[in-house]
Design a protein around this motif. Structure first.
Motif, PDB file in Angstrom:
ATOM      1  N   HIS A 141       0.675  -1.387  -0.091  1.00 48.04           N
ATOM      2  CA  HIS A 141      -0.046   0.132  -0.010  1.00 48.04           C
ATOM      3  C   HIS A 141       0.859   1.304  -0.009  1.00 48.04           C
ATOM      4  CE1 HIS A 141      -3.894  -2.279   0.679  1.00 48.04           C
ATOM      5  NE2 HIS A 141      -3.059  -2.874   1.755  1.00 48.04           N
ATOM      6  N   ALA A 142       0.811   1.986  -1.270  1.00 47.55           N
ATOM      7  CA  ALA A 142       1.546   3.213  -1.005  1.00 47.55           C
ATOM      8  C   ALA A 142       0.686   4.202  -0.428  1.00 47.55           C
ATOM      9  CB  ALA A 142       1.511   3.826  -2.691  1.00 47.55           C
ATOM     10  N   VAL A 143       1.284   5.291   0.287  1.00 50.87           N
ATOM     11  CA  VAL A 143       0.548   6.258   1.150  1.00 50.87           C
ATOM     12  C   VAL A 143      -0.174   7.215   0.013  1.00 50.87           C
ATOM     13  CG1 VAL A 143       2.876   7.771   1.218  1.00 50.87           C
ATOM     14  CG2 VAL A 143       0.804   8.064   2.780  1.00 50.87           C
ATOM     15  N   HIS A 144      -1.239   7.483   0.382  1.00 46.72           N
ATOM     16  CA  HIS A 144      -2.141   8.214  -0.515  1.00 46.72           C
ATOM     17  C   HIS A 144      -1.991   9.543  -0.097  1.00 46.72           C
ATOM     18  CE1 HIS A 144      -5.671   9.410  -2.939  1.00 46.72           C
ATOM     19  NE2 HIS A 144      -5.916   8.219  -3.236  1.00 46.72           N
ATOM     20  N   PRO A 145      -1.731  10.600  -1.369  1.00 50.53           N
ATOM     21  CA  PRO A 145      -1.751  11.887  -0.889  1.00 50.53           C
ATOM     22  C   PRO A 145      -3.061  12.550  -0.085  1.00 50.53           C
ATOM     23  CG  PRO A 145      -1.843  11.718  -3.112  1.00 50.53           C
ATOM     24  CD  PRO A 145      -1.506  10.551  -2.498  1.00 50.53           C
ATOM     25  N   SER A 146      -4.070  11.967  -0.523  1.00 49.62           N
ATOM     26  CA  SER A 146      -5.536  12.281   0.128  1.00 49.62           C
ATOM     27  C   SER A 146      -5.691  11.666   1.511  1.00 49.62           C
ATOM     28  CB  SER A 146      -6.484  12.404  -0.953  1.00 49.62           C
ATOM     29  OG  SER A 146      -6.343  12.941  -2.182  1.00 49.62           O
ATOM     30  N   TYR A 147      -5.236  10.730   1.637  1.00 45.46           N
ATOM     31  CA  TYR A 147      -5.619   9.993   2.836  1.00 45.46           C
ATOM     32  C   TYR A 147      -4.054   9.601   3.621  1.00 45.46           C
ATOM     33  CZ  TYR A 147      -9.683   9.249   0.224  1.00 45.46           C
ATOM     34  OH  TYR A 147     -10.883   9.427  -0.418  1.00 45.46           O
ATOM     35  N   PRO A 148      -3.322  10.582   3.835  1.00 45.10           N
ATOM     36  CA  PRO A 148      -2.145  10.235   4.631  1.00 45.10           C
ATOM     37  C   PRO A 148      -2.124   9.522   6.153  1.00 45.10           C
ATOM     38  CG  PRO A 148      -2.423  12.636   4.775  1.00 45.10           C
ATOM     39  CD  PRO A 148      -3.426  11.890   3.694  1.00 45.10           C
ATOM     40  N   ASP A 149      -3.354   9.731   6.682  1.00 44.81           N
ATOM     41  CA  ASP A 149      -3.551   9.421   8.078  1.00 44.81           C
ATOM     42  C   ASP A 149      -3.708   7.931   8.012  1.00 44.81           C
ATOM     43  OD1 ASP A 149      -6.151   9.713   6.615  1.00 44.81           O
ATOM     44  OD2 ASP A 149      -7.290   9.859   8.585  1.00 44.81           O
ATOM     45  N   LYS A 150      -4.081   7.391   7.003  1.00 45.78           N
ATOM     46  CA  LYS A 150      -4.035   5.559   6.767  1.00 45.78           C
ATOM     47  C   LYS A 150      -2.977   5.015   6.873  1.00 45.78           C
ATOM     48  CE  LYS A 150      -8.720   5.871   6.100  1.00 45.78           C
ATOM     49  NZ  LYS A 150      -9.300   5.517   7.122  1.00 45.78           N
TER      50      LYS A 150
END
Length: 431
Positions: free
Chosen positions: A307-316
């Motif tokens: 899972h790459a860190v998503h720029p819209s969901y960094p808190d995941k």
């Protein structure tokens, strides 16, 4: 092979591999073209022998013998899986409502359902039939053309769709094929399709068919930074492992296994929790009692997307463990053994990557979120072999169209290539 040719080959492979069965066919063809031959129980494999491959339904094993006796050198293994979340056709699927023909489906794996709406869908898989002599035979089918769609409900009829939309797979996900009078029968349709391919079919008896998105895989982005496609999880790893094996120099015993049914738990005859790999290794060794010794001198790298860190969901993500697209392959760690990574396996991978000039990232799940798993822990338990879980950073995992970096698969290919040709022993015990 350079990165551009590698990615072109990846896109071609993804386009061909519309089901796990087609993925195995595509890999087998590439192995055969490279001089690998089908494995039989009578195959006499020794140092310097030609490579062999063995396929069963949606699973493939390929082995390239090394230059030294197998028990002396150990075995370098890479594992991946051929299946992806999708919509599978039910045994009696025909639905005739309001003058429309739909096919009933069952969701395979943990699919993201919303992205399946309003896509041009086709159908692929395998069909079992009675041939002209009365025997049961199988054939692969892939219609390629868009023959179905799952239309969304208009926003005017569901004003809350953008706020709180849930999907009922039973009542809302049946693909629409045509306006129909009620006389369509899928088995008859498949029989005629096979006959058009020159196959003599008396009766279609059964099938395993999945819908898929006909949009072609593509390299996208302002500078071609991304690979967009269905089934990146985990055909990207299958292709990367295959290309590394095909590029191996034959100095080390090297094996690739691409299992089916990982997305539904791996508990099948061809899944990682089944006996297929162990039986294959026992057939190669011929001395079943030698398998534990071989596994002590061997290693498995389980390659499955991260899972790459998503720029819209960094808190995941854990703030220290957010892999970046095109940041290099990812070592996946979980102390509860949802990933099988141990420190010695991770250390070897880091060393190989450093030798190839490849950056390595790490992934660990947030402590307050549940972690997925791979074939890695299953293989480690079944064989007792040191196992490492790695993967390429990916967005939209389990969507109908996923996204990865155009640098990352090539980088992983280089590390796996080094793994397959490294002359030094895998591990040296501390004194």
């Amino acid at each position: 092979m350079d990165k551009q040719l590698f990615n072109q080959g990846l896109l071609e492979f993804l386009s061909q591999s519309t089901s796990s069965f087609h993925a195995v066919k595509a890999m087998s063809r590439r192995l055969s073209d490279a001089g690998f031959t089908p494995f039989t129980t009578g195959s006499d494999l020794g140092p310097g022998s030609a490579g062999v491959f063995y396929e069963q339904a949606g699973t493939l094993i390929a082995l390239l013998p090394g230059s030294e006796p197998l028990l002396d050198s150990g075995l370098r293994m890479v594992g991946a899986h051929t299946d992806s979340p999708c919509l599978m056709v039910k045994p009696q699927p025909e639905k005739f409502d309001l003058g429309y023909l739909q096919l009933g489906i069952e969701v395979y794996g943990g699919a993201l359902l919303n992205p399946w709406f309003d896509r041009d869908l086709s159908l692929a898989g395998r069909v079992s039939y009675q041939n002209a002599t009365g025997s049961v035979a199988t054939a692969l089918v892939d219609f390629r053309d868009p023959i179905a769609v799952i239309p969304s409900l208009a926003i005017h009829l569901d004003r809350e769709a953008n706020k709180n939309r849930s999907v009922n797979a039973q009542t809302q996900m049946a693909p629409l094929l045509s306006l129909d009078t009620g006389e369509f029968n899928l088995r008859d349709f498949l029989r005629e399709h096979l006959r058009e391919q020159g196959i003599e079919v008396s009766e279609v008896l059964d099938y395993e068919l999945c819908f898929y998105d006909t949009q072609a895989p593509a390299q996208i982005g302002l500078h071609g930074e991304f690979i967009a496609s269905a089934r990146l999880d985990n055909l990207l790893s299958c292709y990367t492992g295959l290309q590394a094996l095909l590029a191996a120099d034959g100095s080390q015993w090297s094996l690739l296994i691409c299992n089916d049914h990982e997305e539904v738990g791996s508990r099948s005859a061809t899944g990682a929790q089944g006996p297929m790999l162990q039986q294959f290794l026992q057939a190669v060794l011929k001395d079943h009692a030698a398998l534990p010794l071989l596994m002590q001198r061997s290693m498995m790298i389980s390659a499955d997307n991260a899972h790459a860190v998503h720029p819209s969901y960094p808190d995941k993500h854990d703030e220290r463990h957010g892999p970046m697209i095109n940041g290099g392959p990812v070592i996946k760690v979980n102390v509860s053994q949802r990933y099988a990574t141990s420190s010695d396996g991770a250390a070897l991978f880091r060393l190989l990557a450093r030798q190839e000039g490849v950056d390595v990232q790490s992934f660990a799940m947030r402590a307050d979120m549940a972690c997925g798993s791979t074939i890695g822990p299953i293989t480690a338990v079944e064989l007792g072999v040191t196992t490492l879980d790695i993967g390429v950073p990916t967005f939209a995992m389990h969507s109908i169209r996923e996204l990865a970096g155009s640098d990352d698969a090539w980088a992983l290919h280089r590390v796996l290539g080094a793994y397959f040709r490294q002359a030094a022993p895998l591990f040296v015990k501390s004194q």
